[in-house]
Design a protein around this motif. Structure first.
Motif, PDB file in Angstrom:
ATOM      1  N   PHE A 164     -37.973  20.338 -53.848  1.00 35.32           N
ATOM      2  CA  PHE A 164     -37.247  19.662 -52.758  1.00 35.32           C
ATOM      3  C   PHE A 164     -37.841  20.023 -51.391  1.00 35.32           C
ATOM      4  CE2 PHE A 164     -33.926  20.008 -49.518  1.00 35.32           C
ATOM      5  CZ  PHE A 164     -33.530  18.688 -49.433  1.00 35.32           C
ATOM      6  N   PHE A 165     -38.041  21.325 -51.204  1.00 30.52           N
ATOM      7  CA  PHE A 165     -38.598  21.742 -49.914  1.00 30.52           C
ATOM      8  C   PHE A 165     -40.034  21.242 -49.709  1.00 30.52           C
ATOM      9  CE2 PHE A 165     -35.203  25.026 -49.958  1.00 30.52           C
ATOM     10  CZ  PHE A 165     -34.670  24.766 -48.700  1.00 30.52           C
ATOM     11  N   LEU A 216     -43.799  17.598 -46.946  1.00 33.72           N
ATOM     12  CA  LEU A 216     -44.829  16.557 -46.959  1.00 33.72           C
ATOM     13  C   LEU A 216     -44.351  15.297 -46.254  1.00 33.72           C
ATOM     14  CD1 LEU A 216     -46.236  16.959 -50.604  1.00 33.72           C
ATOM     15  CD2 LEU A 216     -47.341  17.623 -48.448  1.00 33.72           C
ATOM     16  N   PHE A 217     -43.101  14.924 -46.539  1.00 29.25           N
ATOM     17  CA  PHE A 217     -42.559  13.729 -45.893  1.00 29.25           C
ATOM     18  C   PHE A 217     -42.483  13.908 -44.376  1.00 29.25           C
ATOM     19  CE2 PHE A 217     -38.945  11.313 -44.266  1.00 29.25           C
ATOM     20  CZ  PHE A 217     -39.309  10.024 -44.626  1.00 29.25           C
ATOM     21  N   GLY A 218     -42.016  15.066 -43.931  1.00 27.86           N
ATOM     22  CA  GLY A 218     -41.941  15.330 -42.488  1.00 27.86           C
ATOM     23  C   GLY A 218     -43.304  15.371 -41.825  1.00 27.86           C
ATOM     24  N   LEU A 255     -46.136  13.861 -42.857  1.00 26.99           N
ATOM     25  CA  LEU A 255     -46.689  12.500 -42.775  1.00 26.99           C
ATOM     26  C   LEU A 255     -45.995  11.700 -41.674  1.00 26.99           C
ATOM     27  CD1 LEU A 255     -47.066  11.639 -46.578  1.00 26.99           C
ATOM     28  CD2 LEU A 255     -48.900  12.142 -44.926  1.00 26.99           C
ATOM     29  N   GLY A 256     -44.669  11.878 -41.563  1.00 26.86           N
ATOM     30  CA  GLY A 256     -43.942  11.179 -40.507  1.00 26.86           C
ATOM     31  C   GLY A 256     -44.401  11.612 -39.119  1.00 26.86           C
ATOM     32  N   LEU A 257     -44.652  12.921 -38.969  1.00 26.89           N
ATOM     33  CA  LEU A 257     -45.122  13.425 -37.669  1.00 26.89           C
ATOM     34  C   LEU A 257     -46.491  12.871 -37.317  1.00 26.89           C
ATOM     35  CD1 LEU A 257     -44.691  15.347 -35.281  1.00 26.89           C
ATOM     36  CD2 LEU A 257     -45.746  17.160 -36.658  1.00 26.89           C
ATOM     37  N   ILE A 258     -47.378  12.827 -38.323  1.00 33.63           N
ATOM     38  CA  ILE A 258     -48.727  12.276 -38.088  1.00 33.63           C
ATOM     39  C   ILE A 258     -48.636  10.829 -37.637  1.00 33.63           C
ATOM     40  CG2 ILE A 258     -50.909  11.639 -39.193  1.00 33.63           C
ATOM     41  CD1 ILE A 258     -50.653  14.603 -38.665  1.00 33.63           C
ATOM     42  N   LEU A 259     -47.798  10.051 -38.311  1.00 34.35           N
ATOM     43  CA  LEU A 259     -47.641   8.646 -37.940  1.00 34.35           C
ATOM     44  C   LEU A 259     -47.097   8.499 -36.516  1.00 34.35           C
ATOM     45  CD1 LEU A 259     -46.205   7.159 -41.276  1.00 34.35           C
ATOM     46  CD2 LEU A 259     -48.491   6.793 -40.295  1.00 34.35           C
TER      47      LEU A 259
END
Length: 325
Positions: free
Chosen positions: A32-33, A38-40, A42-46
């Motif tokens: 979960f962590f 990873l999701f956070g 990738l979102g930050l990079i975008l």
């Protein structure tokens, strides 16, 4: 809340609660962590690659760029003011100061000349605002060059002003032959018909026709540098160095009344009209030089002619007739 799962135990004929293993629980938490990270990430990079979100540093740099653009705009306005003031000084320099002291005006192309040769602004290339920076730098360089030229010009004018009395006495300012001694003025400065070849040829001086033996006078204070017959075409001639870049020449004489290295004053008798050298008839060929360049002598007769006499001379000098040498 997670669902509770049960299983049927045939030994006890009852349902028992399924207890998850601790290792599985830790694995699920880790997954979960990891997924969240990873999701956070990738979102930050975008977000960082869009204009929706800017970092504090980007915001600071954007403010600096805006400030620089404002400073360049203000610098452009200040340069425009400097250019206007400098243009006014240059206009007065050419049309008042230099005119008053009989100095040649500085050509516009010399004042506005750029910089040739190597690329002076190569180090400024390759930036986001290179064009603006290079254009501003070029403009500043041209202003600086104009100021250097103008400063040198004013230094020259100051020096001329300090020696005004000597300068005015030295400038060839009178007609070398008196009006009453003239038969006529045969030819002026400019393109004329050659008396021997009949071809159009530049006539670098003025011809004054008068009888042989007519007195010739020095047109300004100076020192006789030559009084000889060793220059092609001029025959017996005299050259006077007036200083300040001025020199006068008197050609086709019959006799000398001065010798080399002799100092003379304006109006002194220096020789007599003749027809020696390349000459068709008795006359005086008169030239004025400034900084080793021959200029029109008609601009230097303010010391001996009335307005009417000067107007008549100007009319005859502009006629494209045949010169006498």
């Amino acid at each position: 809340m997670s669902k509770v799962k049960y299983y049927y135990d045939p030994d006890t004929l009852s349902y028992r609660k399924i207890e998850p293993k601790k290792s599985r629980r830790f694995r699920n938490i880790a997954l979960f962590f990891l997924g969240s990270f990873l999701f956070g990430f990738l979102g930050l990079i975008l977000l960082l690659n869009t204009n929706l979100v800017n970092t504090p540093r980007e915001l600071s740099l954007a403010r600096e760029v805006k400030n620089y653009e404002l400073q360049f705009e203000l610098l452009g306005k200040k340069m425009e003011q400097i250019e206007n003031v400098l243009a006014n000084i240059e206009d007065r320099d050419n049309n008042i100061y230099r005119l008053y002291f009989e100095a040649n005006p500085i050509p516009e192309e010399q004042r506005r000349a750029g910089f040739g040769g190597v690329n002076r602004y190569k180090s400024l290339e390759g930036f986001n605002n290179s064009e603006m920076i290079i254009a501003t730098t070029k403009r500043l360089d041209i202003i600086q060059k104009q100021m250097v030229i103008q400063s040198k010009s004013l230094d020259e004018i100051t020096k001329l002003a300090e020696e005004k009395e000597k300068l005015l006495a030295a400038i060839p300012a009178i007609q070398p032959i008196k009006n009453e001694d003239l038969t006529r003025m045969a030819s002026g400065y400019g393109w004329r018909s050659d008396p021997f070849t009949k071809a159009r040829k530049m006539h670098w001086g003025m011809d004054f026709t008068s009888p042989k033996g007519t007195p010739v006078y020095a047109s300004g204070d100076g020192t006789v540098t030559r009084a000889d017959n060793n220059a092609s075409g001029y025959g017996k001639h005299i050259r006077i160095d007036h200083g300040y870049g001025y020199m006068s020449l008197y050609g086709h004489l019959s006799q000398y009344n001065v010798k080399a290295r002799q100092k003379v004053k304006r109006g002194d008798l220096i020789g007599f009209v003749g027809s020696t050298g390349r000459s068709e008839a008795p006359h005086l060929h008169y030239e004025v030089w400034k900084d080793d360049e021959r200029i029109n002598p008609i601009n230097f007769y303010y010391g001996s002619l009335t307005a009417e006499e000067f107007e008549n001379m100007l009319k005859f000098a502009n006629q494209e007739n045949q010169s006498l040498d």
